[in-house]
Structures are given as structure tokens and as C-alpha cells.
Design a protein around this motif. Structure first.
Motif, mmCIF file in Angstrom:
data_model
loop_
_atom_site.group_PDB
_atom_site.id
_atom_site.type_symbol
_atom_site.label_atom_id
_atom_site.label_comp_id
_atom_site.label_asym_id
_atom_site.label_seq_id
_atom_site.Cartn_x
_atom_site.Cartn_y
_atom_site.Cartn_z
ATOM 1 N N LEU A 374 15.177 104.409 29.803
ATOM 2 C CA LEU A 374 15.365 103.826 28.472
ATOM 3 C C LEU A 374 16.815 104.130 28.076
ATOM 4 O O LEU A 374 17.474 104.982 28.681
ATOM 5 C CB LEU A 374 14.393 104.463 27.484
ATOM 6 N N GLY A 375 17.315 103.443 27.060
ATOM 7 C CA GLY A 375 18.670 103.737 26.587
ATOM 8 C C GLY A 375 19.715 102.828 27.206
ATOM 9 O O GLY A 375 19.394 101.772 27.761
ATOM 10 N N ASN A 377 21.450 102.693 29.830
ATOM 11 C CA ASN A 377 21.437 102.283 31.243
ATOM 12 C C ASN A 377 20.248 101.387 31.603
ATOM 13 O O ASN A 377 20.072 101.018 32.764
ATOM 14 C CB ASN A 377 21.408 103.528 32.151
ATOM 15 N N HIS A 378 19.450 101.103 30.599
ATOM 16 C CA HIS A 378 18.212 100.356 30.879
ATOM 17 C C HIS A 378 18.487 98.988 31.517
ATOM 18 O O HIS A 378 17.917 98.652 32.558
ATOM 19 C CB HIS A 378 17.420 100.165 29.577
#
Ligand SMILES: Cc1cc2nc3c(=O)[nH]c(=O)nc-3n(C[C@H](O)[C@H](O)[C@H](O)COP(=O)(O)OP(=O)(O)OC[C@H]3O[C@@H](n4cnc5c(N)ncnc54)[C@H](O)[C@@H]3O)c2cc1C
Lengths: 534, 139
Positions: A374-375, A377-378
Motif C-alpha cells: 500500500l502507499g 509504491n503501490h
């Protein structure tokens, strides 16, 4: 409703539909099919909306406990390595199936003779061949003749396009010197039987809104209805009464208002699936059959076979549009189908190549396996996975074992108060060795194709969708429930025509063989109809 | 801390890939339709507690790394709920027509045209064919 009909068919799925079509070719017969579920409307299938994957998690789930429709019955899988899957509605589980449509192989009918495991069928591949052909014409099966894993095929539509991902795997199969072939697929690739060709929408498993997938509501049923079969949907059969002469008198059912009804018939045919059929028999208790109809030898519900699956997934570096096209139909391999003693197990398995996962499945499985964070780099991680991944299912031959079984579960009942089922199922050592072997070979294949392995495990928990063996066929009434014609040993006007009667499971998806068997049984019934219907 | 703030952190935009954030697409409304209000409340409550315990700070003041760590730790409190909520957020995002178009998932329903797949070269099967039958005969 007439007080008595000639034939009642219970269940409108793969086998019930084929039976209805074949038997109604005799226009003198009055035939009623009773189905507990409703008719689906393809114009409202989930895939007509962008958010179809939401429905896949609920209303179009293949897990009846999740769907929990009025037509579904509770299934307790807590004592089973594999959870059962089905669809209860007009057309049965073919509404959700993938349409992968290979036949059993000649050796599948002679496992004892060849390998000293299980028992042989009372007939061989050749005997079923005309029925395979007839069924494939009706269902619309795509493929390619010349497959070295089978005797000759007829009636195939052009093959389903394999796609760029499968092409990579096909090249790897060639380099390894292994068998592969375009999948036999109940998917129209050109107009056939008034149905259009597939336009590669992809999600076959929530119902095909295009009408290209051969589900029986649009293959056998339109013709069967034209031939006069009357279908009663939303009616659940709960008892098959038997008189003192050991004849079924008809069926007792709950109508759509929940009222109890009785319909008399000269002949009763069961096609409720490998779990629905034993459930109905076990629930039909009487003085003559205190443990359930046809169950005086404690055989009904036993020998459940499920084809345990292993799943291996590979991810390619380059985008290959792998999510596009019919999910379960591209190519397959029978390299490891037949017994080879040095592998350490008897019988074998299919390598069933699956296309890449859909968007939601990719995101959710990527999250759970921590492959897609998640976040910030998703999106990067997602873009390197989605449309790059391919799966292979190892479909193993499941040998019959009386301890693998279903029984009635009185603690959980369906919407009409009929007991649900409890499943007792574990994997044999032979199956485990087979699946481990399959995983190793599949990893080798992906490596050869240049893909990195992203998942490899067995058994796939929620993949109990091939339901076989629970009212086995045979010559001896102390060791089988029906004879070689699907006729109950103990009640001569009662037939079982679905995959419950399978003696062994083969290692391919069952519908092609189950429906061929249904047509064979119904041919026998039709030719001898005067024995039951005056 | 609201659901849309949570979505901002877990599904932000990515300009290099031209992907919108979940908030740009008002995914919070779709997620709210998939969940019971109590589930969202309970989930945010757990996250906030973890933030207080771990960082002695409110969730909304954490940087991305610490925030994502809180989600991981929250799984220890109720793994089922946390995974369920995250998966519903992913479901809502990846069923949005504009997301589906941007990720290249082909024709988006109601599928006016379908998708085309390149035609296959079945000469690839020559190798298989030449090795001859592999099925076992029953004699
Ligand atoms: C997700 C999924 C994918 C699959 N993919 C494939 C595949 O690719 N290839 C393949 O060969 N097989 C596949 N299968 C399996 C295949 O669909 C089944 O083997 C096949 O449909 C079984 O046919 P059947 O007639 O025995 O039972 P079903 O098709 O399940 O039909 C039984 C019908 O009987 C009705 N019924 C049951 N009990 C009663 C009762 N008491 N009263 C009235 N009605 C009753 C049910 O509602 C149901 O409609 C898949 C199954 C699923 C769920």
C-alpha cells in the motif's frame, strides 16, 4: 399441474439439461424438471457492469455459504481440506463454470486393470464416444483435432485464442519436449447453435453475458423446452417416496411459497449434482430405507472425489495482456496424465493453464501476499504484476475413498428447513505426492518460459467444484448404488444421471464426461421407455 | 481521521503512471457502500489506538511509513477486519471505470466491442504432433 407425469427430472444443471433434451425427443412423454433455483437473466449478469468484481465476492460467488441465496443449502466444510463450490439455479453450476471441456481418457475407465487402483467402469471410452460427440455438438466445443493425448475428436469449433502469455508457455513446453494443446473449451469461437462467438471479455465465472459460453440454460434448455419439457423453478424436492413394490411414486417438494406438494411420476431421474443428489437421497427416509433412500449398504454420500488442485503462478517481466480472454480456457498439458511408476504415485494430473488474474484479484492477492504494498509504491508494483501474471492449476486424479463423504447436517437447514450437508474430506498420500510433483514440474515450466514464481501451493482451499462419486455405479448392489445404466439397484424406476455415479474421477474437468454419460443413460431409458411408462 | 484520509495514504496518485488517487475518484463513497458504518468506525478506532501506542501521536500527523506500519500492527488486533477493509478499498478502486481504463484491463463493461487477441500460429504444435500419441491404450 397434472396429477401424474411420465418423467420427473430433479435438477436443471449440466446433466439435468442433457437428460431433458434427450428424453423429450420422444414427444409422447410428459416431462417435468424441478429446480430449486431461479432462472438467471444474462442481461443482468455482473459483467454487464464495470464493478462486476464486487458481485463476484457476493451474489455471484461460487461459495454457496457466501451467496446464501434462497436456493442455496448450507455446507459445513470445517472437516474438509477443500471447500465445496456450486451454483444452484436454472442451468446449475454451468452458469459459473469456466467451460474447460476435456473428455476423460481411455485409461480413466480402466484404472484397476492398468494400475491396480480403484475399480474399472462397466464400459470403455469407445462406448462413450458417440455421446461425447453428440454432447460437444450441443454444447459448442472449441479445440483442435489431432491432439496426441486422445483418440480422434469430431465436431470442434476453431480453438480459443491462446494469448501472448500462453504462447510463451507453449514455447517453453516445446523446449522441454512436453505435451501441450489448445484447450477444449465450451466457448463459441464462431456462431454456433444460434449463439454468438466469444469477444474475449474474460470473466466467464460470473456468467457469460455475451452468451458465448456454453452454459446449459442456453445450449440444451431452449431446445428441451421447445420439445415440451416443463420447468418448475424455485421448487425444492425434499423426498422421494417409495411404495411397497420398491417403486418411486413421484417426488415431494416445496413450491415457491414454501407449501408442500406431491407430483406423481412413472420415472424419477436425479441430476442434483455430486452433493445435491446424495443429500436428497439421504433425506428421503422411509421404513424400507431408514438410513435414506438407496442407502441400506451405507454407500450414499461416500467416495466423494473433488480433484484437489495445486496452483502455481508465474510473473513475466513484460506486459502480455494476460488478463484478457476466457479465464480458464487457453492451453493445457497432459504430459503427466498417465501413470509412470518412477514418479512415486499412481495415475496423474492435468496442467491447466489459466490466464492472468483480474484487476481486483491482482490487487487483493498482491496485498495479502505482500507482493503489492500500500502507499506510494503501490501503483508501480501493481503495474508490474497485473497483465504480467499467469496461473497453472494442477488438476489431480482423486482416488475414491469411502471415508471422504458428505452427510446430512441437521444443525443447519436451508430456507425450507431441509438439512444442509457436512463434508468429511482429506487428501490421500498418493494425491499429495502427485500435487508436489505437479508443482515442481510447473515451476520448471515457468522458469523455462522466463517467468518468476509468485505463488505455489496446494490444496487450493476453495476449489471443490468438481463433485463426483457419491452414488457410485457398479454391478454389485452391496458395493454400488446404481447399475451401468444409472438405474438404482433397489428402486427400478429411479435413475441417477449426474457425476455422482462416477467410479473414478479422471484428472480432467468432469462436464464433458458427465454429460456424455447422461446421454448414454437416457438413450437406454428412451429405448426401454415401455418398461416404466405405459 | 476519516476514511478518505486513510485512502489518501494507501492509494495515493502516481503521476509517472498517470494513476489517480482514490480520493480524486471519491472512492470513499463507494467503500462506504460496501461496508457497515460500524466496521469503518471500529477500523479507524483500532488504527488510532495503534498510532497512540506506537508513536504517541495521532494517526493524521504520521508520515507515510509510520502510517503503513500502523496498518501492519493493527492486523495484530483484528486481522480479519483490517484485511477486509483494505480489500474493500482495493475493490472499490479497481472497479472504477477510469482506473480500469488506465491499467489496461481491456474493454470496460458494458462491453460494447470486447477485446481482440492476436491470432495464433498453430505450427507451434508441430513438435507435439511429431512425438506421436501419448495416451495409454487399454487392451
Ligand atoms: C466456479 C466453477 C467453475 C467450474 N469450471 C468447470 C470447468 O471449467 N469444466 C468442467 O467440466 N466443470 C467445471 N465446473 C464443474 C461443473 O460446473 C459441474 O461439474 C457441473 O455443472 C455438474 O453438473 P450437475 O448437473 O451434476 O450439477 P449442477 O450443474 O450443479 O446442477 C444441479 C442442479 O440441481 C439443483 N438441485 C439440487 N438439489 C435440488 C433439489 N433437492 N430440488 C431441486 N433442485 C435441486 C441445483 O439447484 C442445481 O441447479 C465448475 C464449477 C464451478 C462452481
Amino acid at each position: 399441474m397434472t396429477a401424474k407425469v411420465d418423467i420427473i427430472i430433479v435438477g436443471s444443471g449440466a446433466s439435468g439439461a442433457a437428460a431433458a433434451w434427450r428424453l423429450s425427443q420422444d414427444s409422447n412423454l410428459s416431462i417435468v424438471c424441478i429446480e430449486q433455483g431461479r432462472e438467471s437473466n444474462p442481461a443482468q449478469y455482473p459483467t454487464t457492469k464495470a464493478d462486476w468484481e464486487r458481485d463476484k465476492q457476493r451474489s455471484a460467488s461460487f461459495d454457496p455459504n457466501v451467496r446464501a441465496n434462497k436456493a442455496d443449502y448450507p455446507i459445513d466444510n470445517s472437516n474438509s481440506a477443500i471447500s465445496l463450490a456450486n451454483f444452484n439455479g436454472f442451468g446449475g453450476s454451468t452458469i459459473l463454470y469456466s467451460g474447460h471441456f476435456p473428455r476423460f481418457h481411455p485409461s480413466d475407465f480402466a484404472t484397476y486393470k492398468l494400475d491396480k487402483v480403484a475399480e474399472d467402469w462397466p464400459f470403455d471410452y469407445q462406448t462413450l464416444t458417440p455421446y461425447f460427440n453428440q454432447n460437444e455438438e450441443m454444447m459448442g466445443v472449441a479445440g483442435l483435432v489431432g491432439d496426441t493425448a486422445y483418440p480422434e475428436y469430431e465436431n470442434l469449433l476453431p480453438p480459443v485464442a491462446m494469448g501472448r502469455g500462453a504462447k510463451k508457455l507453449a514455447q517453453a513446453f516445446n523446449r522441454l519436449g512436453w505435451h501441450w494443446w489448445p484447450s477444449y473449451s465450451a466457448i463459441n469461437t464462431k456462431n454456433h447453435q444460434n449463439r454468438p462467438p466469444c469477444i474475449n471479455l474474460g470473466p466467464c465465472n460470473t456468467g457469460c453475458s455475451q452468451g458465448a459460453k456454453g452454459s446449459v440454460d442456453i445450449t440444451y434448455w431452449p431446445q428441451a423446452k421447445l420439445q415440451g419439457v416443463q420447468v418448475m423453478t424455485e421448487c425444492r424436492v425434499f423426498d422421494i417416496p417409495v411404495d411397497k413394490e420398491l417403486k418411486a411414486t413421484g417426488v415431494k417438494y416445496y413450491d415457491k411459497h414454501g407449501d408442500e406438494q406431491f407430483l406423481a411420476a412413472s420415472l424419477v431421474i436425479l441430476a442434483c449434482s455430486g452433493i445435491g443428489t446424495p443429500r436428497l437421497l439421504l433425506n428421503s427416509k422411509s421404513e424400507l430405507f431408514p438410513n435414506g433412500l438407496l442407502n441400506n449398504y451405507d454407500l450414499v454420500g461416500r467416495n466423494l472425489m473433488l480433484h484437489p488442485l495445486a496452483y502455481v503462478e508465474g510473473v513475466f517481466d513484460e506486459p502480455l495482456d494476460t488478463s484478457i480472454g476466457p479465464q480458464g480456457c487457453s492451453i493445457y498439458s497432459q504430459q503427466f496424465y498417465e501413470t509412470q511408476e518412477d514418479r512415486g504415485f499412481k495415475r496423474g494430473y492435468t496442467l491447466h493453464v489459466l490466464r492472468g488474474s483480474s484487476a481486483v484479484d491482482s490487487a487483493c492477492s498482491g496485498y495479502i501476499t505482500r507482493r503489492i504494498p500500500l502507499g506510494k509504491n503501490h501503483h508501480q508494483a501493481f503495474s508490474q504484476y497485473f497483465n504480467h501474471n499467469m496461473g497453472i492449476a494442477v488438476i489431480s486424479e482423486d482416488l475414491p475413498d469411502p471415508e471422504n463423504r458428505i452427510e446430512l447436517d441437521y444443525s443447519k437447514t436451508d430456507s425450507f428447513g431441509m438439512p444442509g450437508i457436512k463434508v468429511h474430506y482429506s487428501l490421500h498420500e498418493n494425491t499429495k505426492k502427485m500435487l508436489e510433483h505437479g508443482i515442481e514440474q510447473t515451476k520448471k515450466l515457468f522458469a523455462e518460459a522466463g517467468a518468476k514464481i509468485s505463488a505455489a501451493h496446494y490444496p487450493v482451499k476453495h476449489a471443490g467444484w468438481h463433485l463426483m462419486g457419491t452414488t457410485k455405479m457398479g454391478a454389485d448392489k452391496t458395493n454400488s448404488v446404481v447399475n451401468e445404466h444409472g438405474q438404482a439397484h433397489e428402486v427400478s424406476n429411479l435413475f441417477i444421471v449426474d457425476s455422482s455415479v462416477f467410479i473414478t474421477s479422471g484428472a480432467v474437468n468432469p462436464v464433458a464426461t458427465a454429460q456424455a454419460l447422461t446421454l448414454k443413460f437416457c438413450d437406454h431409458i428412451s429405448k426401454n421407455i415401455k418398461s416404466w411408462v405405459v | 481521521m476519516s476514511l478518505s484520509q486513510f485512502l489518501d495514504v494507501v492509494l495515493p496518485s502516481d503521476t509517472s503512471l498517470n494513476m489517480p488517487s482514490a480520493t480524486d475518484l471519491h472512492i470513499d463513497k463507494a467503500v462506504a457502500n460496501l461496508l457497515e458504518p460500524q466496521q469503518i468506525e471500529e477500523f479507524l478506532f483500532i488504527l488510532n489506538n495503534v498510532a497512540q501506542e506506537k508513536f504517541s501521536n495521532s494517526l493524521s500527523s504520521l508520515d507515510e511509513k509510520s502510517y503503513l506500519l500502523c496498518i501492519e500492527k493493527a492486523k495484530r488486533v483484528d486481522v480479519y477486519l483490517v484485511n477486509y477493509i483494505v480489500q474493500q478499498c482495493l475493490t472499490a478502486y479497481y472497479t472504477h471505470p477510469s482506473v480500469l481504463t488506465k491499467i489496461g484491463s481491456g474493454a470496460v463493461p458494458p462491453f460494447p466491442d470486447g477485446n481482440s487477441l492476436e491470432s495464433d500460429d498453430w505450427l507451434l504444435l508441430e513438435d507435439v504432433y511429431e512425438r506421436g500419441p501419448i495416451y495409454r491404450k487399454v487392451i
